[in-house]
Write a protein that holds these residues in place. Structure first.
Motif, PDB file in Angstrom:
ATOM      1  N   ILE A   1       8.037  -5.637  -4.394  1.00 50.63           N
ATOM      2  CA  ILE A   1       8.708  -5.118  -3.192  1.00 50.63           C
ATOM      3  C   ILE A   1       8.027  -3.843  -2.696  1.00 50.63           C
ATOM      4  CG2 ILE A   1      10.860  -4.137  -2.297  1.00 50.63           C
ATOM      5  CD1 ILE A   1      12.350  -5.992  -4.257  1.00 50.63           C
ATOM      6  N   SER A   2       7.657  -2.970  -3.625  1.00 50.70           N
ATOM      7  CA  SER A   2       7.018  -1.707  -3.249  1.00 50.70           C
ATOM      8  C   SER A   2       5.716  -1.946  -2.500  1.00 50.70           C
ATOM      9  CB  SER A   2       6.758  -0.853  -4.494  1.00 50.70           C
ATOM     10  OG  SER A   2       7.961  -0.478  -5.116  1.00 50.70           O
ATOM     11  N   PHE A   3       4.895  -2.849  -3.005  1.00 51.72           N
ATOM     12  CA  PHE A   3       3.607  -3.075  -2.362  1.00 51.72           C
ATOM     13  C   PHE A   3       3.738  -3.904  -1.090  1.00 51.72           C
ATOM     14  CE2 PHE A   3       1.798  -1.106  -5.977  1.00 51.72           C
ATOM     15  CZ  PHE A   3       0.529  -0.696  -5.581  1.00 51.72           C
ATOM     16  N   THR A   4       4.748  -4.741  -1.016  1.00 57.68           N
ATOM     17  CA  THR A   4       4.995  -5.434   0.249  1.00 57.68           C
ATOM     18  C   THR A   4       5.364  -4.420   1.334  1.00 57.68           C
ATOM     19  OG1 THR A   4       5.754  -7.417  -0.922  1.00 57.68           O
ATOM     20  CG2 THR A   4       6.357  -7.204   1.403  1.00 57.68           C
ATOM     21  N   MET A   5       6.180  -3.458   0.963  1.00 56.58           N
ATOM     22  CA  MET A   5       6.544  -2.393   1.899  1.00 56.58           C
ATOM     23  C   MET A   5       5.331  -1.529   2.229  1.00 56.58           C
ATOM     24  SD  MET A   5      10.340  -1.364   0.488  1.00 56.58           S
ATOM     25  CE  MET A   5      10.706  -0.281   1.880  1.00 56.58           C
ATOM     26  N   MET A   6       4.444  -1.329   1.257  1.00 58.22           N
ATOM     27  CA  MET A   6       3.224  -0.589   1.544  1.00 58.22           C
ATOM     28  C   MET A   6       2.385  -1.336   2.580  1.00 58.22           C
ATOM     29  SD  MET A   6      -0.042   0.361  -0.870  1.00 58.22           S
ATOM     30  CE  MET A   6       0.766   1.495  -2.007  1.00 58.22           C
ATOM     31  N   GLY A   7       2.325  -2.650   2.439  1.00 64.34           N
ATOM     32  CA  GLY A   7       1.587  -3.435   3.424  1.00 64.34           C
ATOM     33  C   GLY A   7       2.185  -3.295   4.807  1.00 64.34           C
ATOM     34  N   LEU A   8       3.518  -3.372   4.897  1.00 64.40           N
ATOM     35  CA  LEU A   8       4.189  -3.241   6.190  1.00 64.40           C
ATOM     36  C   LEU A   8       4.080  -1.831   6.747  1.00 64.40           C
ATOM     37  CD1 LEU A   8       7.360  -5.395   5.468  1.00 64.40           C
ATOM     38  CD2 LEU A   8       5.451  -5.968   6.980  1.00 64.40           C
ATOM     39  N   TRP A   9       3.871  -0.839   5.862  1.00 64.22           N
ATOM     40  CA  TRP A   9       3.629   0.533   6.333  1.00 64.22           C
ATOM     41  C   TRP A   9       2.389   0.577   7.217  1.00 64.22           C
ATOM     42  CZ3 TRP A   9      -0.651   3.713   5.128  1.00 64.22           C
ATOM     43  CH2 TRP A   9      -0.543   5.054   5.536  1.00 64.22           C
ATOM     44  N   HIS A  10       1.391  -0.231   6.879  1.00 69.33           N
ATOM     45  CA  HIS A  10       0.166  -0.250   7.678  1.00 69.33           C
ATOM     46  C   HIS A  10       0.407  -0.886   9.044  1.00 69.33           C
ATOM     47  CE1 HIS A  10      -1.688   0.428   3.705  1.00 69.33           C
ATOM     48  NE2 HIS A  10      -2.710   0.916   4.373  1.00 69.33           N
ATOM     49  N   ALA A  11       1.136  -1.996   9.061  1.00 70.69           N
ATOM     50  CA  ALA A  11       1.393  -2.683  10.333  1.00 70.69           C
ATOM     51  C   ALA A  11       2.467  -3.741  10.139  1.00 70.69           C
ATOM     52  CB  ALA A  11       0.112  -3.324  10.872  1.00 70.69           C
ATOM     53  N   ALA A  12       3.246  -3.989  11.184  1.00 71.37           N
ATOM     54  CA  ALA A  12       4.254  -5.051  11.159  1.00 71.37           C
ATOM     55  C   ALA A  12       3.551  -6.372  11.424  1.00 71.37           C
ATOM     56  CB  ALA A  12       5.326  -4.782  12.209  1.00 71.37           C
ATOM     57  N   SER A  13       2.937  -6.896  10.389  1.00 72.53           N
ATOM     58  CA  SER A  13       2.097  -8.073  10.535  1.00 72.53           C
ATOM     59  C   SER A  13       2.192  -8.931   9.277  1.00 72.53           C
ATOM     60  CB  SER A  13       0.644  -7.642  10.759  1.00 72.53           C
ATOM     61  OG  SER A  13      -0.258  -8.665  10.428  1.00 72.53           O
ATOM     62  N   PRO A  14       2.196 -10.270   9.431  1.00 71.08           N
ATOM     63  CA  PRO A  14       2.184 -11.125   8.231  1.00 71.08           C
ATOM     64  C   PRO A  14       0.933 -10.919   7.389  1.00 71.08           C
ATOM     65  CG  PRO A  14       1.795 -12.416  10.230  1.00 71.08           C
ATOM     66  CD  PRO A  14       2.236 -11.057  10.666  1.00 71.08           C
ATOM     67  N   HIS A  15      -0.168 -10.519   8.024  1.00 66.39           N
ATOM     68  CA  HIS A  15      -1.402 -10.275   7.278  1.00 66.39           C
ATOM     69  C   HIS A  15      -1.235  -9.098   6.319  1.00 66.39           C
ATOM     70  CE1 HIS A  15      -2.698 -12.477  10.881  1.00 66.39           C
ATOM     71  NE2 HIS A  15      -3.727 -12.894  10.166  1.00 66.39           N
ATOM     72  N   TRP A  16      -0.666  -8.004   6.828  1.00 63.65           N
ATOM     73  CA  TRP A  16      -0.489  -6.824   5.975  1.00 63.65           C
ATOM     74  C   TRP A  16       0.627  -7.042   4.965  1.00 63.65           C
ATOM     75  CZ3 TRP A  16      -3.647  -3.090   4.898  1.00 63.65           C
ATOM     76  CH2 TRP A  16      -4.643  -2.734   5.810  1.00 63.65           C
ATOM     77  N   ALA A  17       1.662  -7.775   5.338  1.00 60.75           N
ATOM     78  CA  ALA A  17       2.713  -8.098   4.370  1.00 60.75           C
ATOM     79  C   ALA A  17       2.147  -8.949   3.241  1.00 60.75           C
ATOM     80  CB  ALA A  17       3.862  -8.822   5.066  1.00 60.75           C
ATOM     81  N   ALA A  18       1.308  -9.941   3.589  1.00 61.74           N
ATOM     82  CA  ALA A  18       0.690 -10.796   2.567  1.00 61.74           C
ATOM     83  C   ALA A  18      -0.247  -9.985   1.686  1.00 61.74           C
ATOM     84  CB  ALA A  18      -0.060 -11.941   3.243  1.00 61.74           C
ATOM     85  N   TRP A  19      -0.984  -9.054   2.284  1.00 58.01           N
ATOM     86  CA  TRP A  19      -1.867  -8.184   1.494  1.00 58.01           C
ATOM     87  C   TRP A  19      -1.060  -7.361   0.496  1.00 58.01           C
ATOM     88  CZ3 TRP A  19      -1.794  -2.808   1.317  1.00 58.01           C
ATOM     89  CH2 TRP A  19      -2.870  -2.195   0.662  1.00 58.01           C
ATOM     90  N   GLY A  20       0.069  -6.815   0.938  1.00 56.20           N
ATOM     91  CA  GLY A  20       0.916  -6.042   0.037  1.00 56.20           C
ATOM     92  C   GLY A  20       1.460  -6.896  -1.094  1.00 56.20           C
ATOM     93  N   MET A  21       1.922  -8.108  -0.759  1.00 53.14           N
ATOM     94  CA  MET A  21       2.431  -9.007  -1.779  1.00 53.14           C
ATOM     95  C   MET A  21       1.328  -9.418  -2.744  1.00 53.14           C
ATOM     96  SD  MET A  21       5.047 -11.470   0.354  1.00 53.14           S
ATOM     97  CE  MET A  21       5.444 -12.392  -1.127  1.00 53.14           C
ATOM     98  N   TRP A  22       0.127  -9.614  -2.227  1.00 51.90           N
ATOM     99  CA  TRP A  22      -1.025  -9.974  -3.065  1.00 51.90           C
ATOM    100  C   TRP A  22      -1.245  -8.922  -4.155  1.00 51.90           C
ATOM    101  CZ3 TRP A  22      -4.238 -13.906  -4.058  1.00 51.90           C
ATOM    102  CH2 TRP A  22      -5.501 -13.641  -4.600  1.00 51.90           C
ATOM    103  N   HIS A  23      -1.221  -7.670  -3.763  1.00 50.66           N
ATOM    104  CA  HIS A  23      -1.405  -6.598  -4.739  1.00 50.66           C
ATOM    105  C   HIS A  23      -0.170  -6.443  -5.630  1.00 50.66           C
ATOM    106  CE1 HIS A  23      -5.291  -4.685  -3.802  1.00 50.66           C
ATOM    107  NE2 HIS A  23      -5.105  -5.245  -2.614  1.00 50.66           N
ATOM    108  N   GLY A  24       1.019  -6.601  -5.064  1.00 47.51           N
ATOM    109  CA  GLY A  24       2.233  -6.493  -5.861  1.00 47.51           C
ATOM    110  C   GLY A  24       2.313  -7.569  -6.926  1.00 47.51           C
ATOM    111  N   VAL A  25       2.018  -8.804  -6.548  1.00 50.58           N
ATOM    112  CA  VAL A  25       2.024  -9.910  -7.515  1.00 50.58           C
ATOM    113  C   VAL A  25       0.938  -9.698  -8.570  1.00 50.58           C
ATOM    114  CG1 VAL A  25       1.598 -12.384  -7.802  1.00 50.58           C
ATOM    115  CG2 VAL A  25       3.059 -11.574  -5.931  1.00 50.58           C
ATOM    116  N   GLY A  26      -0.237  -9.234  -8.121  1.00 45.62           N
ATOM    117  CA  GLY A  26      -1.319  -8.969  -9.073  1.00 45.62           C
ATOM    118  C   GLY A  26      -0.931  -7.917 -10.100  1.00 45.62           C
TER     119      GLY A  26
END
Length: 399
Positions: A308-333
């Protein structure tokens, strides 16, 4: 802002005047000159930011004899932090959502305010830590000079207020301020305009100037080419982003300020947690302190907390599915690494502690981080499915 002549004029004139005036007025001068420079780029945005900043600063200690009870209570509660958070959400995401609803050809053409992300996260930090009683004594001049410090306003680092106060040298001028500042700025310029250009040229030689250009003709690229472009794209991102940090830190040093570091050789990371202790460190520390710790306190689950933290970090960059997916990618990793680390500790797996294992760990970490660039590399240039196609093609799966 470094591409504008007024920025370099600011770097020459402002530190000179700063050190010539009495020490008692230097924080005020730094505040004023930062606001003047920022007003050159975004007057209306700055007015609203200044208003919000003053509400947070003065709202924390309202006089009970002069203000209504509800206002005093609000200043002592979490209301100020929520006010900043709401401002961040409205300023950062409402324009994007409005454009998505109305279409790109819409008459709606709002722009995200200059530096809104860094401004909001710094002000949130201030509101939270002030309520906790963790900040040293300070005045409005200290607060404004920190919050609106021009060199770090648009691209960070996210400087903590206590660090800013404890690590500034404003009484006596020392020539080392200029030497260290100029050297650091020079490092940033070399990264951005020399090394960065060499990396872009190398990408061009490999068949594509960018990830999104590669995505348009993905079937024409081999697995090795895809990985090569992913690695080079990440290298360029590092050089470009760390260059701005170098210039910001060096420019601040001209005023006797020692700003927090943002990068520490991320290519040497041996794991994903190690990477996030080296990459955009001030953002990672902010997220860990104010988001991760709060979520883990509620859930007692480190896996969900980090995702959740890294998904929110991704959304901090931009309200975009790309940045949300990037955040989840790092969070899951990171969640997978925590599970692996527990397993390896329990079963005494020592491979990654050997020399070969250490090299393997660096390669795996860099590969994972670079592969995640398939999401951010296509932000505003392709669909999220195109990002997944790149990731699949990197393993020889043609879809």
């Amino acid at each position: 802002m470094i591409q504008y002549e007024i920025w370099w004029l600011y770097l020459i004139a402002a530190p000179t005047i700063y050190w010539l005036i009495p020490a008692a007025y230097r924080a005020w001068f730094l505040s004023a000159i930062s606001l003047v420079l920022l007003a050159y780029f975004a007057k209306l945005d700055l007015v609203l930011m200044c208003g919000l900043a003053l509400v947070v600063f003065y709202g924390r200690g309202l006089d009970e004899k002069r203000w209504p009870e509800w206002a005093v209570r609000a200043g002592k509660s979490t209301a100020l932090a929520w006010l900043v958070f709401i401002y961040f959400i409205v300023s950062k995401y409402i324009p994007t959502i409005a454009k998505m609803v109305a279409g790109q050809a819409s008459f709606i053409d709002f722009a995200v305010p200059l530096g809104v992300s860094y401004f909001s996260f710094k002000l949130l930090h201030y509101a939270i830590e002030n309520r906790r009683g963790n900040l040293p004594a300070h005045g409005l001049d200290d607060f404004i000079s920190w919050l609106f410090l021009a060199p770090i306003f648009t691209a960070g680092p996210i400087e903590r207020f206590d660090h800013f106060l404890h690590n500034r040298e404003v009484v006596t001028f020392k020539f080392k301020f200029i030497r260290e500042g100029v050297e650091r700025i020079a490092v940033g310029l070399v990264k951005k305009y020399m090394l960065g250009m060499l990396v872009l040229e190398a990408m061009q030689q490999m068949g594509s100037p960018s990830i999104f250009a590669m995505a348009r003709h993905l079937d024409d690229f081999s697995v090795l080419q895809i990985w090569g472009l992913l690695f080079l794209s990440f290298l360029y991102l590092y050089l470009d982003f760390s260059a701005y940090s170098d210039i910001a830190i060096g420019s601040s040093r001209l005023f006797g300020l020692r700003i927090m570091e943002n990068f520490n050789l991320p290519f040497l990371a041996t794991s994903l947690p190690d990477f996030w202790q080296r990459w955009h460190m001030t953002l990672a520390q902010w997220v860990r302190t104010y988001i991760y710790m709060s979520i883990i306190g509620l859930t007692r689950n480190p896996y969900w907390a980090v995702i959740i933290s890294f998904t929110m970090m991704g959304l901090w960059h931009a309200a975009s599915p790309h940045w949300a997916a990037w955040g989840m990618w790092h969070g899951v990793g990171l969640a997978i690494f925590v599970m692996w680390h527990r397993y390896a500790t329990r079963h005494k797996v020592r491979f990654f502690k050997t020399r070969i294992g250490g090299i393997s760990a660096r390669i795996l970490t860099l590969s994972y981080v670079s592969l995640g660039g398939a999401f951010t590399g296509l932000y505003q240039h392709g669909s999220i499915w195109d990002s997944f196609r790149i990731m699949l093609h990197a393993f020889g799966i043609r879809v």
